[in-house]
Design a protein around this motif. Structure first.
Motif, PDB file in Angstrom:
ATOM      1  N   ILE A  33       0.826  -1.204   0.000  1.00 17.66           N
ATOM      2  CA  ILE A  33       0.000   0.000   0.000  1.00 17.66           C
ATOM      3  C   ILE A  33       0.864   1.259   0.000  1.00 17.66           C
ATOM      4  O   ILE A  33       2.010   1.262   0.446  1.00 17.66           O
ATOM      5  N   GLY A  34       0.260   2.316  -0.502  1.00 18.30           N
ATOM      6  CA  GLY A  34       0.938   3.598  -0.593  1.00 18.30           C
ATOM      7  C   GLY A  34       0.110   4.544  -1.430  1.00 18.30           C
ATOM      8  O   GLY A  34      -0.801   4.120  -2.155  1.00 18.30           O
ATOM      9  N   HIS A  35       0.419   5.831  -1.362  1.00 14.36           N
ATOM     10  CA  HIS A  35      -0.342   6.808  -2.127  1.00 14.36           C
ATOM     11  C   HIS A  35      -0.040   6.669  -3.615  1.00 14.36           C
ATOM     12  O   HIS A  35       0.892   5.964  -4.014  1.00 14.36           O
ATOM     13  N   LYS A 206       6.434   4.789   0.604  1.00 14.73           N
ATOM     14  CA  LYS A 206       6.221   6.221   0.472  1.00 14.73           C
ATOM     15  C   LYS A 206       7.385   6.820  -0.293  1.00 14.73           C
ATOM     16  O   LYS A 206       8.546   6.634   0.086  1.00 14.73           O
ATOM     17  N   GLN A 207       7.070   7.503  -1.383  1.00 18.30           N
ATOM     18  CA  GLN A 207       8.083   8.140  -2.228  1.00 18.30           C
ATOM     19  C   GLN A 207       9.213   7.163  -2.578  1.00 18.30           C
ATOM     20  O   GLN A 207      10.393   7.498  -2.543  1.00 18.30           O
ATOM     21  N   GLY A 208       8.819   5.939  -2.907  1.00 19.24           N
ATOM     22  CA  GLY A 208       9.775   4.936  -3.345  1.00 19.24           C
ATOM     23  C   GLY A 208      10.480   4.174  -2.256  1.00 19.24           C
ATOM     24  O   GLY A 208      11.180   3.197  -2.523  1.00 19.24           O
ATOM     25  N   LYS A 209      10.299   4.595  -0.999  1.00 17.12           N
ATOM     26  CA  LYS A 209      10.991   3.953   0.117  1.00 17.12           C
ATOM     27  C   LYS A 209      10.024   3.136   0.968  1.00 17.12           C
ATOM     28  O   LYS A 209       8.907   3.577   1.243  1.00 17.12           O
ATOM     29  N   LEU A 210      10.485   1.979   1.393  1.00 13.49           N
ATOM     30  CA  LEU A 210       9.709   1.170   2.315  1.00 13.49           C
ATOM     31  C   LEU A 210       9.773   1.801   3.697  1.00 13.49           C
ATOM     32  O   LEU A 210      10.845   2.026   4.240  1.00 13.49           O
ATOM     33  N   PHE A 229      -1.659   4.024   8.344  1.00  9.30           N
ATOM     34  CA  PHE A 229      -1.262   4.530   7.031  1.00  9.30           C
ATOM     35  C   PHE A 229      -1.318   6.051   6.976  1.00  9.30           C
ATOM     36  O   PHE A 229      -0.385   6.714   6.520  1.00  9.30           O
ATOM     37  N   LEU A 230      -2.412   6.621   7.452  1.00 13.44           N
ATOM     38  CA  LEU A 230      -2.567   8.076   7.415  1.00 13.44           C
ATOM     39  C   LEU A 230      -1.534   8.762   8.314  1.00 13.44           C
ATOM     40  O   LEU A 230      -1.014   9.832   7.978  1.00 13.44           O
ATOM     41  N   GLU A 231      -1.222   8.137   9.433  1.00 16.91           N
ATOM     42  CA  GLU A 231      -0.214   8.694  10.325  1.00 16.91           C
ATOM     43  C   GLU A 231       1.167   8.686   9.679  1.00 16.91           C
ATOM     44  O   GLU A 231       1.907   9.676   9.738  1.00 16.91           O
ATOM     45  N   LEU A 232       1.515   7.585   9.035  1.00 16.81           N
ATOM     46  CA  LEU A 232       2.817   7.492   8.375  1.00 16.81           C
ATOM     47  C   LEU A 232       2.895   8.428   7.178  1.00 16.81           C
ATOM     48  O   LEU A 232       3.947   9.003   6.889  1.00 16.81           O
ATOM     49  N   GLU A 233       1.783   8.580   6.470  1.00 17.63           N
ATOM     50  CA  GLU A 233       1.757   9.492   5.334  1.00 17.63           C
ATOM     51  C   GLU A 233       1.955  10.937   5.784  1.00 17.63           C
ATOM     52  O   GLU A 233       2.537  11.750   5.051  1.00 17.63           O
ATOM     53  N   ALA A 234       1.465  11.258   6.949  1.00 19.20           N
ATOM     54  CA  ALA A 234       1.540  12.642   7.439  1.00 19.20           C
ATOM     55  C   ALA A 234       2.944  13.004   7.939  1.00 19.20           C
ATOM     56  O   ALA A 234       3.287  14.182   8.024  1.00 19.20           O
ATOM     57  N   GLU A 235       3.728  12.002   8.267  1.00 20.11           N
ATOM     58  CA  GLU A 235       5.068  12.274   8.840  1.00 20.11           C
ATOM     59  C   GLU A 235       6.017  12.824   7.788  1.00 20.11           C
ATOM     60  O   GLU A 235       5.969  12.430   6.635  1.00 20.11           O
TER      61      GLU A 235
END
Length: 235
Positions: A33-35, A206-210, A229-235
């Motif tokens: 999963i990822g954006h 995220k942005q190519g990185k695990l 997921f939303l928390e990690l995306e916000a970091e």
């Protein structure tokens, strides 16, 4: 079953996938999963042998996708996010075409086509040209074709998009059955509720990185997968 070690893929100066490491064992349904633009499709296409990559190795059942591309393709099936099927063929001709490629006997192909077409309620439409199919029908046909040669690894990019609830349930049951028999599945999805209930393991990119990977419990703890997921995306 699938070993991705230090996978890196560049598009000019842009790193689509950056030093990715993932190991998927037989029996595992592994969610990815990822954006949008995170590198999921690039990774899946690299595993399927469609995209060349700049660094790293990918092994499928011990075989290197660069050194043994045909042998690897015999071991896997790939379903893209938008199945681009031969529109001039009928559904049944397409499935027989796939069966011919993998050398499936007439008896075995008849059995599999009958089984999976009935499961997806597509039997009555197999004589129709694919050009007349809806997106959901094309998705069902792509899934059936992927299961035709009993691959050890099935790679899918957003497989539930376009499927009605009954077909989605059927696919989930097929995925579990495939892995219970010793196969493995690596798939991307934006439907986090499905991933949380279905997957044995999950990886977030995220942005190519695990940024996080492991069993579902290891990744989400007491929270929902969506919250993590939303928390990690916000970091």
């Amino acid at each position: 079953m699938l070993k991705i070690d230090h996978l890196t893929k560049n598009y000019g100066n842009y790193k689509a996938v950056d030093d990715l490491n993932l190991h998927i064992q037989p029996g595992e349904i592994y969610g990815f999963i990822g954006h949008n633009g995170a590198g999921k499709t690039t990774t899946l296409k690299s595993v399927a042998g469609i995209l060349q990559f700049d660094e790293g190795t990918i092994l499928i059942n011990g075989k290197n996708v660069i050194e043994e591309p045909v042998a690897c393709k015999r071991e896997l099936a790939y379903i893209p996010d938008n199945p681009d099927l031969y529109a001039y063929m009928s559904g049944i001709k397409y499935l027989n075409f796939v069966a011919d490629i993998y050398g499936i006997t007439p008896e075995a192909r008849r059995e599999k086509i009958r089984k999976y077409a009935d499961l997806f309620e597509l039997t009555d439409d197999l004589a129709q040209p694919i050009s007349a199919y809806s997106h959901g029908m094309k998705q069902k046909l792509a899934v059936i074709s992927a299961w035709m040669h009993s691959p050890k690894l099935i790679v899918m990019d957003e497989p539930f998009v376009g499927l009605d609830p009954k077909a989605a349930h059927t696919l989930k049951e097929m995925m579990r059955e495939h892995c219970d028999k010793g196969g493995a599945i690596f798939f991307s999805t934006h439907v986090l509720e499905v991933a949380e209930k279905l997957c044995d393991k999950v990886a977030i990119i995220k942005q190519g990185k695990l940024i996080k990977a492991g069993t579902m419990d290891e990744v989400k703890g007491d929270d929902s997968l969506e919250e993590v997921f939303l928390e990690l995306e916000a970091e």
